[in-house]
Scaffold this motif. Structure first.
Motif, PDB file in Angstrom:
ATOM      1  N   LEU A  28      -9.911  -1.047   3.763  1.00  0.00           N
ATOM      2  CA  LEU A  28      -9.129  -1.245   2.545  1.00  0.00           C
ATOM      3  C   LEU A  28      -9.995  -1.019   1.315  1.00  0.00           C
ATOM      4  O   LEU A  28      -9.568  -0.375   0.340  1.00  0.00           O
ATOM      5  CB  LEU A  28      -8.540  -2.656   2.528  1.00  0.00           C
TER       6      LEU A  28
ATOM      7  N   TRP B   5       1.075   3.350  -3.468  1.00  0.00           N
ATOM      8  CA  TRP B   5       0.177   2.800  -4.494  1.00  0.00           C
ATOM      9  C   TRP B   5      -0.706   3.872  -5.137  1.00  0.00           C
ATOM     10  O   TRP B   5      -1.409   3.598  -6.094  1.00  0.00           O
ATOM     11  CB  TRP B   5      -0.662   1.678  -3.904  1.00  0.00           C
TER      12      TRP B   5
ATOM     13  N   GLN C  74       0.820  -1.212   0.000  1.00  0.00           N
ATOM     14  CA  GLN C  74       0.000   0.000   0.000  1.00  0.00           C
ATOM     15  C   GLN C  74       0.853   1.260   0.000  1.00  0.00           C
ATOM     16  O   GLN C  74       0.368   2.335  -0.351  1.00  0.00           O
ATOM     17  CB  GLN C  74      -0.933  -0.003   1.215  1.00  0.00           C
TER      18      GLN C  74
ATOM     19  N   VAL D  54      -3.453  -0.818  -7.008  1.00  0.00           N
ATOM     20  CA  VAL D  54      -4.486  -0.613  -5.986  1.00  0.00           C
ATOM     21  C   VAL D  54      -5.546  -1.703  -6.079  1.00  0.00           C
ATOM     22  O   VAL D  54      -5.941  -2.309  -5.074  1.00  0.00           O
ATOM     23  CB  VAL D  54      -5.130   0.780  -6.142  1.00  0.00           C
TER      24      VAL D  54
END
Length: 977
Positions: free
Chosen positions: A733, A703, A700, A710
């Motif tokens: 997320l 990203w 992450q 992603v």
């Protein structure tokens, strides 16, 4: 280390292991003929690797082998592709001329490599690799062959790739390959580090580390090097200061002898020690050593003679003295420092003015052409000589030379060097005939070809920042190249820069039809990104007319691909024929990018028609062709790799997907590693890999600029967090991924339907597990309803744009609705009728059959079976469960197997629980079945015995076996071997 009388001091264990590894020991005993083998020899600088390999070569030669050594040379930013391989070819030609001449005739790539031309077509990398492999294989068939490649830490990127292929292919004849490198040089960002790790894991490749010498061996070496007794204190000082490094020992002893003083009085710094060593030489000899140090590790006699300007007799006398003092050693082509560190120390000791003067002399000699040398050498010396004008011109030529032999990384470095030097206004003033924008474009394209798109984009942006210094046409060229870079890897919007470039061309009143043709071809492709097909067709048609008029065959091929892509937008039955015709035309034109693009588009068309096998076959061609041309990470090849891996994942060929996404065997540029690791997470999530969540968190970082990363990280991460019971993390997320991609792409991007379906699936499973309150269940249902509303908005938007969802998109829409109904059913909040719920899941299973997706079909079947069981349709449920279990076992999908187990779908008792082994556990199980001990397995797989023991215990537990023998029997019975 070698005794003056020829006896090697110490290193007996290393030599014994090497002779066994290359097959010399077996040949000597007559137990078998030597077979192909490979050994990696690692160790710190000066520890004695070269001496051990010299002794190995001597023993092999004494046994009747052909021995040949190639040296990788440190040329800094002026790396020459395949330099060590060229040296090997020359030495083999001298050793076995008749055989080599015949093989070169059969493999023209070898002749081009030996000649190293700066013009002509680029070397086909696959052809070159095949030729080198065939040469060694053929020579090894008639006489055992030992190939030693030394100092691989200095190897250029092309040589590293070639060595990797040779090691992975191996040899069926008596060819033994030994590769050495400095382990202490391999810092975290060293380019060899990932390659060395991958080579060490290659089956059949052994690794030998040359450790520092023991104190007793150092003392023996001191005595052999200094026959006259040294005081005990002096010997112990050498032992202490040398720290087991044989080179330090030799230099300390040599300094003690030449200075006739105790070693305690010498400076501790190695450079100072080397200066003492040089003081024993005469003035002329010291001068020759200094000149040789500026050349690098090795210098030809002709170049040394030209740069020293000594009379032949004086030079020979000086060289004799130098060789006798063990500073330089003769080589086939000239002289080399006895140890690389010695040359570096001498070079560092030169006065700044002296260094510049000597580099100037080298540059003048090379520029005059009286002594042969490469443009890379000239660039290196001219730059150090503070002659930036010559360095710029030579760097540009070196860049072209590197491209000619398939070395885009080396080419990019040369071009970047030229740009850096040419940035000085005083240099620019003397380079009126040099087109800086052309060099910038060449550098950016070379970086793209090497897979470093981000760096290429940054380079162009830096060049464009010069603004006022550029003419309209120069600025337009850079903008057109920027559009090319953006379009090659989704690195930005390609339309704006090419529109500006066309405007600048018109403002400049340019009548250059070739340039306009190239711009229009790029413009057409940029318009396609924005779905403006009518305008794209018009631009492409004009580009095609101009390109054909000027015989721009490669451009014609590229424009035909664009037109074919426009024509295939309706999925008409003759679309494949048009695309295949475009591929054939591109192949005839010889243009690499046109050919790769044509094939990539054809593969994507097959994918869109759900013919995944045909798509993968075409994409394999893309990767193979790019690899042959030395551009394995160029964008079309990289995208083909990603799409092929995705297709393999959907087909259930997870081992194939893993191999395509592996970042250890063939290390990609750093900016591509994250994307490959992200896509590999899908398999990790389904198989229940222990490091999955940690990888999600790691990927992450940064990203925000990569929408594809992603999506792939989020899709796997939602399942990983949900399966671990961390529903809050899965929801967070999902929200961050959707907001990020919406900003990068479009608020109604299609992939959020899939993310929504995965999240709702985890919400339903969380409710199914229990422990949620009525309020929490209501909140989860409300969240799911919001995702359904967004999905319906996406479907309406696509329909309004006359671009309805394809079969895959429709399957995920059905999955989303089915998961929402499952959530309502489990939460008992306005649950759907049982018949409706069953039909939802039946439709979902059918959706993942229309666009084949083995895992998602099996997961949908598991949830259909749960509903069927609950509604009493047990016969159908049993059949659906059996189908889902069969797929889950084959895939090794541990998480899905656990879900099936909760439904009571365990296998018959006589078969035992389906065994889900990791790839490493399967590898170890196969070796256990062959009777190997934990220690033997550890040495073969390059892991510790303790790690092997842990894996073996896990395998025994999974198989329900009480012993290794029983485990092997169970594995064979269950078809696990």
């Amino acid at each position: 280390m070698r005794h003056p009388h020829g006896t090697l001091v110490g290193r007996a264990a290393e030599l014994d292991e090497l002779t066994r590894a290359v097959g010399l020991a077996e040949e000597a005993t007559g137990s078998r003929a030597p077979a192909g083998s490979a050994v990696l020899v690692a160790g710190d600088a000066g520890v004695g690797k070269t001496r051990v390999l010299d002794e190995l070569s001597r023993r092999c030669a004494a046994a009747g082998w052909t021995t040949v050594t190639g040296h990788c040379v440190d040329l800094g930013d002026s790396a020459v592709p395949y330099l060590a391989i060229s040296e090997v070819l020359g030495r083999l030609s001298a050793a076995r001329p008749v055989e080599v001449e015949a093989l070169v005739a059969d493999h023209p790539a070898l002749a081009r490599l030996a000649a190293r031309p700066s013009d002509g077509p680029a070397l086909d990398r696959a052809e070159l690799v095949h030729a080198v492999h065939a040469l060694l294989e053929a020579l090894g068939a008639t006489q055992p062959l030992l190939l030693v490649l030394e100092d691989a830490h200095w190897a250029d990127a092309s040589t590293r790739e070639l060595v990797g292929v040779l090691l992975s292919r191996g040899f069926s004849t008596a060819v033994s390959v030994v590769v050495s490198y400095r382990s202490d040089d391999l810092h975290r960002r060293h380019p060899l580090r990932p390659h060395a790790a991958a080579w060490a894991r290659t089956p059949g490749v052994r690794r030998l580390t040359v450790e520092p010498m023991a104190d007793a061996e150092v003392r023996e070496l001191v005595r052999s090097l200094h026959p006259e007794p040294l005081p005990h204190a002096a010997v112990e000082t050498i032992v202490r200061r040398a720290e087991g490094n044989a080179f330090f020992v030799e230099e300390l002893v040599g300094a003690a002898r030449s200075a006739a003083t105790a070693t305690d009085g010498l400076p501790e710094d190695l450079a100072d020690l080397l200066l003492v060593r040089l003081e024993s030489l005469g003035e002329t000899a010291r001068r020759v050593v200094r000149v040789a140090a500026v050349a690098g590790q090795e210098v030809s006699h002709e170049l040394l003679a030209a740069t020293t300007a000594l009379a032949a007799a004086d030079l020979e006398d000086a060289l004799r003295e130098i060789v006798e003092r063990h500073v330089l050693v003769p080589t086939e082509h000239g002289y080399a420092f006895r140890h690389a560190l010695l040359g570096e120390a001498v070079y560092d000791d030169l006065l700044p003015g002296e260094r510049v003067r000597l580099h100037t002399t080298y540059a003048e000699v090379l520029q005059a052409g009286t002594v042969s040398g490469s443009a890379a050498q000239l660039a290196l010396h001219a730059r150090a000589a503070q002659d930036p004008v010559t360095a710029v011109r030579a760097s540009v030529r070196a860049g072209r030379d590197a491209l000619a032999v398939g070395g885009p990384e080396e080419a990019a470095r040369h071009f970047e060097t030229a740009l850096e030097l040419a940035a000085d206004p005083r240099v620019q003033a003397e380079l009126d005939d040099l087109d800086r924008s052309d060099i910038g474009g060449a550098a950016a394209k070379a970086l793209v070809s090497a897979g470093q798109v981000g760096r290429g984009r940054q380079l162009l942006e830096d060049e464009l920042a010069r603004g006022a210094e550029l003419s309209d046409v120069e600025l337009a060229d850079l903008l057109a190249t920027l559009s090319y870079v953006h379009g090659m890897a989704d690195a930005g919007d390609p339309l704006a820069p090419i529109e500006e470039a066309l405007g600048l061309l018109e403002r400049a009143g340019s009548t250059d039809e070739v340039r306009r043709a190239r711009y229009l071809a790029r413009y057409a492709k940029a318009l396609l990104v924005h779905d403006r097909e009518t305008e794209a067709g018009a631009a492409a048609a004009e580009a095609l007319e101009l390109a054909a008029a000027h015989d721009l065959h490669s451009l014609v091929a590229d424009v035909r691909v664009t037109l074919a892509r426009i024509d295939t937008g309706d999925d008409s039955s003759d679309a494949i024929e048009r695309l295949e015709a475009a591929v054939e035309h591109a192949q005839r034109s010889g243009g690499l990018n046109a050919g790769l693009r044509a094939r990539y588009v054809l593969g994507f068309f097959h994918y869109r028609r759900h013919d995944l096998e045909s798509a993968r076959a075409v994409w394999r061609e893309v990767m193979t062709i790019a690899d042959r041309r030395g551009q394995p990470w160029t964008p079309y090849a990289f995208e083909a790799r990603l799409m092929s891996a995705l297709s393999a994942y959907q087909q259930g060929a997870w081992d194939d997907a893993d191999a395509l996404l592996d970042t250890t065997t063939r290390r990609p540029p750093e900016e591509l590693v994250g994307t490959l690791r992200a896509q590999r997470l899908a398999v990790v999530a389904a198989r229940g890999g222990p490091d999955g969540i940690a990888t999600v968190r790691e990927l992450q970082a940064g990203w925000e600029a990569d929408g594809l990363r992603v999506l792939t990280v989020a899709a796997a991460g939602i399942d990983l967090y949900g399966d671990a019971g961390d529903l809050a993390a899965a929801i967070d997320l999902h929200e961050r991924a959707v907001s990020t991609v919406a900003r990068l792409w479009h608020p109604l991007f299609q992939a959020q339907v899939r993310l929504g379906a995965l999240l709702v699936g985890q919400l339903a499973t969380a409710v199914e597990r229990g422990g949620t309150t009525a309020e929490q269940r209501a909140q989860l249902v409300a969240r799911a309803e919001g995702l359904v509303a967004r999905a319906e908005e996406i479907v309406r938007g696509r329909a309004a744009a006359d671009d309805p969802l394809g079969a895959e998109g429709q399957a995920w829409v059905m999955r989303l609705h089915a998961e929402v109904d499952r959530l309502r059913w489990r939460a008992d909040l306005d649950p759907p009728p049982a018949e409706e719920l069953v039909e939802r899941w039946r439709a979902c299973v059918a959706g993942f059959e229309a666009h084949p997706h083995v895992f998602e079909r099996a997961r949908s079947q598991a949830r259909l079976a749960a509903v069927l069981q609950a509604t009493g349709v047990t016969d159908e449920a049993a059949g659906v469960l059996a189908s889902a279990r069969q797929a889950a076992v084959r895939l090794g999908a541990a998480v899905l197997l656990a879900e099936l187990d909760r439904l009571g779908a365990r296998p018959p008792a006589e078969t035992g629980r389906p065994t889900v082994l990791t790839p490493r556990e399967r590898e170890i199980l196969a070796l256990v079945a062959q009777g190997h001990s934990n220690g033997q397995i550890g040495r073969q797989l390059f892991i510790s015995t303790k790690t092997v023991s842990v894996h073996v215990s896990n395998v025994l537990a999974k198989l329900g076996a009480a012993s290794r023998t029983e485990a092997a029997a169970i594995a064979r019975r269950r078809g696990l071997l």
